[in-house]
Scaffold this motif. Structure first.
Motif, mmCIF file in Angstrom:
data_model
loop_
_atom_site.group_PDB
_atom_site.id
_atom_site.type_symbol
_atom_site.label_atom_id
_atom_site.label_comp_id
_atom_site.label_asym_id
_atom_site.label_seq_id
_atom_site.Cartn_x
_atom_site.Cartn_y
_atom_site.Cartn_z
ATOM 1 N N UNK A 8 -37.510 2.827 -67.830
ATOM 2 C CA UNK A 8 -38.238 3.357 -66.688
ATOM 3 C C UNK A 8 -38.864 4.712 -66.952
ATOM 4 N N UNK A 9 -39.931 4.981 -66.213
ATOM 5 C CA UNK A 9 -40.691 6.223 -66.296
ATOM 6 C C UNK A 9 -40.642 6.887 -64.930
ATOM 7 N N UNK A 10 -40.358 8.186 -64.897
ATOM 8 C CA UNK A 10 -40.234 8.886 -63.617
ATOM 9 C C UNK A 10 -40.874 10.260 -63.681
ATOM 10 N N UNK A 11 -41.298 10.755 -62.523
ATOM 11 C CA UNK A 11 -41.862 12.100 -62.398
ATOM 12 C C UNK A 11 -41.115 12.838 -61.294
ATOM 13 N N UNK A 12 -41.273 14.152 -61.301
ATOM 14 C CA UNK A 12 -40.642 15.003 -60.291
ATOM 15 C C UNK A 12 -41.541 15.094 -59.071
ATOM 16 N N UNK A 37 -36.596 12.480 -58.179
ATOM 17 C CA UNK A 37 -37.380 11.816 -59.220
ATOM 18 C C UNK A 37 -37.942 10.531 -58.632
ATOM 19 N N UNK A 38 -39.230 10.287 -58.859
ATOM 20 C CA UNK A 38 -39.886 9.081 -58.362
ATOM 21 C C UNK A 38 -40.171 8.154 -59.544
ATOM 22 N N UNK A 39 -39.776 6.891 -59.409
ATOM 23 C CA UNK A 39 -39.982 5.918 -60.484
ATOM 24 C C UNK A 39 -41.416 5.411 -60.447
ATOM 25 N N UNK A 40 -42.178 5.693 -61.514
ATOM 26 C CA UNK A 40 -43.560 5.241 -61.598
ATOM 27 C C UNK A 40 -43.663 3.826 -62.140
ATOM 28 N N UNK A 76 -34.847 8.850 -57.042
ATOM 29 C CA UNK A 76 -33.526 9.035 -57.633
ATOM 30 C C UNK A 76 -33.103 10.492 -57.487
ATOM 31 N N UNK A 77 -31.820 10.755 -57.288
ATOM 32 C CA UNK A 77 -31.343 12.150 -57.212
ATOM 33 C C UNK A 77 -31.458 12.824 -58.571
ATOM 34 N N UNK A 78 -31.689 14.121 -58.542
ATOM 35 C CA UNK A 78 -31.868 14.870 -59.787
ATOM 36 C C UNK A 78 -30.556 15.179 -60.482
ATOM 37 N N UNK A 79 -29.468 15.286 -59.724
ATOM 38 C CA UNK A 79 -28.232 15.796 -60.313
ATOM 39 C C UNK A 79 -27.400 14.738 -61.028
ATOM 40 N N UNK A 80 -27.722 13.432 -60.831
ATOM 41 C CA UNK A 80 -26.829 12.420 -61.401
ATOM 42 C C UNK A 80 -27.549 11.219 -62.009
ATOM 43 N N UNK A 81 -28.853 11.308 -62.208
ATOM 44 C CA UNK A 81 -29.601 10.266 -62.918
ATOM 45 C C UNK A 81 -30.107 10.842 -64.231
#
Length: 262
Positions: free
Chosen positions: A105-109, A114-117, A136-141
């Motif tokens: 998967x690819x994600x951006x802030x 984090x949003x999955x693109x 997705x949460x930033x602290x645990x992904x």
């Protein structure tokens, strides 16, 4: 009082509230759903929703429920960063998927998530909590920790200053430990996350840089715990991340910068 009902709210802000009510886990909504989520009076919600339908921003299904319209989807594809990233990342993601037969998967802030693109998923792979377009949460992904580690000191302070949700027994919520993990991720460019967001799912993530050296995305492979050794997968993930970064114009020797550009 809902902010959509506050005096002085503009029509455009109310329209945006209606559009942003849709999400990956709720792609179609009833008029009652929209009124409840926005706090708008039912009559106001109905009038504005029908205007959005007329404009092609929303579609009304035969059962009366509403979904995002084709014209709005077409507009979203014009976002230069996300579309160019998805297009350029696809070959690298396909190679990882073919080699590992796992989620890629690819994600951006965006904001403090984090949003999955994009995601490629193997049918037998471990189940995940979100899908393309999800957050997705930033602290645990895996992608979250990579993005947060390169988001700047102020963002890190903001995220770690609030109560962090524990998703599994393995979720790290201690701020000092997380700071050490983020420092390590910033130094190395990758993050290994073991069962912190989803039980039985390990994530191996790396950073993606543009021509300025600014971290603009994160790429990850999510595997079933015990199916592969994360450190065995790591070189392939890092190599793919560097390859995609080169496609975006980055070259060795260009200093790595925060997503904010600092």
């Amino acid at each position: 009082m809902s902010r959509t009902s506050e005096p002085g709210r503009t029509v455009s802000s109310r329209l945006m509230e209606l559009l942003f009510s849709f999400a990956p886990d709720s792609p179609d909504l009833s008029l009652a759903d929209l009124a409840r989520r926005t706090g708008l009076p039912h009559s106001t919600a109905r009038r504005l929703v029908l205007e959005l339908v007329d404009a092609g921003a929303l579609d009304q299904r035969p059962d009366g429920r509403f979904s995002v319209g084709l014209r709005l989807w077409q507009l979203g594809t014009l976002a230069p960063l996300t579309e160019s990233l998805r297009t350029m990342a696809k070959p690298f993601m396909e190679d990882l998927y073919t080699a590992l037969d796992q989620h890629v998967q690819l994600a951006v802030l965006e904001g403090q998530e984090a949003v999955i693109l994009e995601r490629l998923s193997a049918p037998h792979a471990v189940g995940l909590v979100s899908q393309v377009g999800g957050r997705l949460p930033l602290h645990c992904s895996g992608v979250g920790k990579v993005l947060l580690s390169h988001a700047g000191r102020q963002m890190i302070d903001d995220v770690l200053s609030r109560k962090l949700r524990r998703h599994t027994d393995n979720t790290v919520t201690d701020a000092q430990l997380l700071r050490r993990q983020l420092e390590e991720s910033r130094r190395t460019g990758f993050a290994l996350v073991r069962g912190e967001l989803t039980d039985g799912a390990d994530s191996i993530a790396t950073r993606i840089m543009n021509h300025e050296g600014r971290v603009v995305a994160a790429l990850s492979v999510v595997v079933r715990a015990g199916s592969v050794q994360p450190h065995g997968v790591l070189p392939s993930v890092i190599t793919s991340g560097l390859g995609l970064s080169r496609r975006l114009g980055w070259r060795p020797g260009v200093p790595i910068r925060d997503s904010s550009g600092s």
